[in-house]
Design a protein around this motif. Structure first.
Motif, short mmCIF file in Angstrom:
data_model
loop_
_atom_site.label_atom_id
_atom_site.label_comp_id
_atom_site.label_asym_id
_atom_site.label_seq_id
_atom_site.Cartn_x
_atom_site.Cartn_y
_atom_site.Cartn_z
N GLY A 1 1.93 -7.80 -3.76
CA GLY A 1 1.06 -7.14 -4.74
C GLY A 1 -0.22 -6.15 -4.36
O GLY A 1 -1.10 -6.00 -5.65
N ARG A 2 -0.90 -6.37 -3.30
CA ARG A 2 -1.59 -5.83 -2.76
C ARG A 2 -1.18 -4.41 -1.92
O ARG A 2 -0.41 -4.12 -1.47
N TYR A 3 -2.61 -3.79 -1.79
CA TYR A 3 -2.17 -2.46 -0.75
C TYR A 3 -2.01 -2.81 0.49
O TYR A 3 -2.96 -2.63 0.79
N ILE A 4 -0.37 -2.34 0.98
CA ILE A 4 -0.98 -1.34 2.37
C ILE A 4 -1.09 -0.51 2.74
O ILE A 4 -1.94 0.05 3.57
N LEU A 5 -1.05 0.78 2.07
CA LEU A 5 -0.71 2.23 2.74
C LEU A 5 -0.31 2.61 1.22
O LEU A 5 1.02 2.94 0.23
N TRP A 6 -0.53 4.34 0.87
CA TRP A 6 -0.31 4.97 0.51
C TRP A 6 -1.03 6.27 0.88
O TRP A 6 -1.84 6.84 1.73
N ASN A 7 -0.41 7.54 0.35
CA ASN A 7 -0.77 8.76 0.87
C ASN A 7 -1.77 9.86 -0.27
O ASN A 7 -2.28 9.13 -0.94
N ALA A 8 -2.15 10.95 0.38
CA ALA A 8 -3.32 11.73 -0.14
C ALA A 8 -2.26 12.39 -1.65
O ALA A 8 -3.11 11.89 -2.63
N ARG A 9 -1.33 12.05 -2.13
CA ARG A 9 -1.57 12.68 -3.52
C ARG A 9 -1.17 11.56 -4.71
O ARG A 9 -1.81 11.83 -5.82
#
Length: 712
Positions: A60-68
């Motif tokens: 449940g850790r952040y790997i990647l996300w977008n600007a939106r």
């Protein structure tokens, strides 16, 4: 990306064992460059998407996300970094107040959110502090990580809220229906109130539970919404109590909460339909009696005649006219007249079977259409039954009212092949029945058509005569039998037709009474007689006949006063002759008028005394100045013992009541002798003089201005 890193870690040990340090550093650099390149490509790919995208590893850790994604969670974006746990960012967000629905139940809300992430697949909604609604959809990757999708559904939620507001608060009964199963999914409060179902029991019912079985077939059509929206379509439905209503429906397809639904709005038109039915009924039925009116009757006659011709049968039309209805209406008032018409309609219906069609054509005129068999003549017994029923006294408002009925019958023949002709023939037969004696029926005969045509021509000529002044007044002397001197004159109407010549009063007076022309004619006679009489010696009177019809349609008192004023004649010199038929109506108005005339000084004579049934009672109730013995008792008086007894009784009655007695129709000296011996005061007849035109009056009066002798 995660699997790439994981694979790199697994093989790195092997690589170190096989490669020199320099080669190992090179391979590591190449692997890192490949990983970065793959990460950048993935980042570039998700950056152009309009939805928020986030990748989490299996912990449940952040790997990647977008600007939106950052834009949607702008209040928590400072916490986003590779390796940070989503659970931690949620806890911070809760503490900051980023999630309004978590307030007061923070741990519970967080547990629910993590449970949804642990078991992804079902979308759910999330409310943010700035009022936006976010739809969350999450899926597992093959490596155990999570890919999350975030969509801003604020506008949709606002539309849904507006729909809810319009739906739930709408005063029109509305419901959402599954188009495949016709199951009612939701209803608004107005629908519950209107149909009488509770909210919890309404939803889940089938639309077929509401609709009448006759409409169930239409409910399953593919074009259901088109059928519902038909402009002139109405549906019969049931309420909870079993009562039936008529509705019009409006329908439209929509997507609601990710499901296809039909939005239905029902408008109750039961009262409107009933009003329309009442208006349609009123347009085709008489409002007073409830019988079909002339329009509906003509249509039913046309249908009945067509059916009769097809079967080789016959048909008849009966026209019914109430005798003496006008007298009842004028005497007792319109309320009594209306009640009588309603009762007459009921009696007519009771005299018929279900195959006959009764109607009220207007006024006191009714009609009946009677289907006949090939050789059927049942129209005659029906006519007799109707006459018998209508001749029975009516009890209206505690009063006994007597009328009768005359009927004209026309049977369908080649000469009466259409309704208009059939009714015209029945009308002609009715006229014949009334002319021959009321309370009877007559069948149409071809010769009657010519008689009716003659009557119509006579009526037209009569109207023209009133306009052109073709009438004149003749005078017949009234003789004092004691001294054989003229005491006055009776005014008698004469009509000299330019083509027909002299027409007897008996031929046109009844027609004048029927058509209402008697008003103008009677006024002419009265005014002319007063103008002529004022030129006679002062002791001479003039007698003028008044028709009972004049008392029903004109202000007799005002007419008499006007005639006296215009001529200057003293009231005491005018005698008005009435028949007892006027008093048989028992009209308070007529009696009051006669009493007012007596108070004015005008004399009142009862004409044709002895021919009625209640003359003695009338003499008791009203102080006549004169009674006039009918000529039927005077003719051949000297040779008839019965007539002598009647005349002797009348003269004695008049003497005892202080009334002058006049005998009319004296034609021979023997009859005159008997009258003089019995003490009859006055007489008139051809023995003395025929009626004379006013041009001959001067010669008659000049012979003795004070005591004019009779000139035979």
């Amino acid at each position: 990306m995660t699997s790439l890193i994981r694979r790199w870690r697994r093989v790195s040990g092997c690589i170190r064992a096989c490669l020199t340090p320099a080669a190992l550093r090179k391979e590591l650099r190449l692997a890192e460059e490949a990983a970065k390149k793959a990460r950048d490509q993935l980042h570039d790919a998700i950056s152009v998407l309009p939805e928020g995208i986030v990748f989490l590893d299996d912990e449940g850790r952040y790997i990647l996300w977008n600007a939106r994604y950052e834009e949607i969670y702008s209040r928590s974006a400072d916490l986003f970094e590779v390796g940070a746990r989503l659970e931690d960012t949620l806890r911070v967000g809760i503490a900051r107040g980023d999630y309004p629905l978590a307030v007061g139940r923070e741990e519970e809300w967080l547990s629910e959110r993590l449970a949804l992430m642990a078991n992804p697949g079902k979308s759910h909604e999330q409310l943010l502090a700035d009022g936006r609604w976010i739809m969350i959809q999450e899926r597992r990757t093959s490596g155990g990580g999570t890919i999350g999708l975030r969509v801003d559904i604020t506008a949709m939620k606002r539309r849904e809220a507006s729909f809810r507001l319009l739906f739930e608060g709408n005063p029109v009964p509305m419901m959402l229906v599954d188009p495949e199963t016709l199951r009612i999914c939701e209803v608004n409060e107005a629908a519950c109130r209107h149909y009488g179902h509770r909210q919890d029991s309404f939803a889940g019912r089938s639309l077929t539970d509401l609709h009448h079985p006759d409409h169930h077939g239409d409910l399953k059509l593919d074009n259901y919404t088109e059928t519902l929206n038909a402009f002139d379509r109405t549906w019969r439905q049931f309420k909870a109590d079993g009562s039936q209503i008529d509705v019009t429906a409006f329908a439209s397809h929509l997507d609601f909460e990710d499901n296809e639904r039909i939005l239905l709005a029902f408008i109750d038109v039961t009262e409107r339909r009933r009003s329309e039915e009442r208006l349609a009924h009123m347009a085709r039925h008489d409002l007073l009696t409830g019988l079909p009116n002339r329009l509906a009757f003509n249509e039913q006659i046309a249908t009945g005649m067509a059916e009769a011709r097809k079967r080789g049968h016959g048909a008849a039309a009966l026209l019914i006219d109430l005798d003496s209805f006008k007298a009842v209406n004028d005497t007792f008032g319109h309320s009594v007249g209306d009640a009588l018409l309603k009762e007459a309609a009921r009696r007519i219906r009771e005299a018929l079977d279900d195959t006959c069609v009764p109607a009220r054509l207007g006024g006191d005129e009714f009609a009946v259409f009677v289907p006949l068999g090939a050789d059927d003549q049942r129209d005659e017994p029906i006519a007799r039954a109707i006459i018998r029923s209508l001749c029975e006294p009516f009890q209206i408002n505690m009063q006994h009212v007597a009328v009768g009925a005359s009927i004209g019958i026309a049977r369908m023949t080649d000469d009466s092949s259409d309704p208009e002709q059939l009714l015209r023939h029945a009308d002609i037969a009715l006229y014949k029945a009334k002319a021959d004696g009321r309370g009877s029926f007559r069948h149409f005969e071809p010769g009657m058509d010519a008689q009716m045509l003659e009557r119509q021509r006579l009526e037209l000529d009569l109207r023209m005569a009133v306009e052109k002044g073709e009438f004149s007044v003749h005078y017949q002397p009234l003789v004092n039998l004691e001294d054989q001197k003229v005491s006055g004159f009776e005014a008698l109407l004469r009509w000299s037709h330019p083509v027909r010549g002299n027409i007897p009063p008996a031929d046109f007076i009844p027609l004048a009474e029927e058509t209402g022309l008697i008003d103008a004619i009677g006024r002419f006679v009265l005014e002319q007689a007063c103008r002529d009489a004022v030129t006679w010696p002062d002791h001479m009177k003039v007698a003028v006949n008044l028709s009972p019809a004049q008392f029903r349609t004109t202000e007799v008192l005002a007419t008499v006063v006007r005639a006296l004023d215009l001529s200057g004649l003293r009231p005491a010199r005018l005698d008005l002759e009435i028949t007892e038929s006027l008093l048989m109506d028992r009209s308070d108005g007529a009696l009051q008028t006669l009493k007012a005339l007596r108070e004015l000084g005008v004399g009142i004579s009862m004409d044709d005394f002895g021919t009625g049934y209640s003359s003695l009672s009338y003499l008791r109730s009203f102080p006549f100045t004169k009674i006039k013995i009918d000529k039927s008792f005077v003719k051949d008086l000297h040779a008839s013992a019965d007539s002598q007894a009647i005349v002797r009784a009348i003269v004695g009655l008049g003497r005892s009541m202080g009334m002058k007695v006049i005998a009319e129709g004296i034609e021979n000296a023997d009859d005159l002798d008997f009258l003089m011996q019995e003490g009859c005061a006055e007489g008139q007849g051809y023995l003395f003089s025929k009626p004379r035109p006013v041009s001959e009056m001067a010669e008659l009066l000049e012979s003795s201005p004070a005591q004019t002798s009779v000139q035979s």
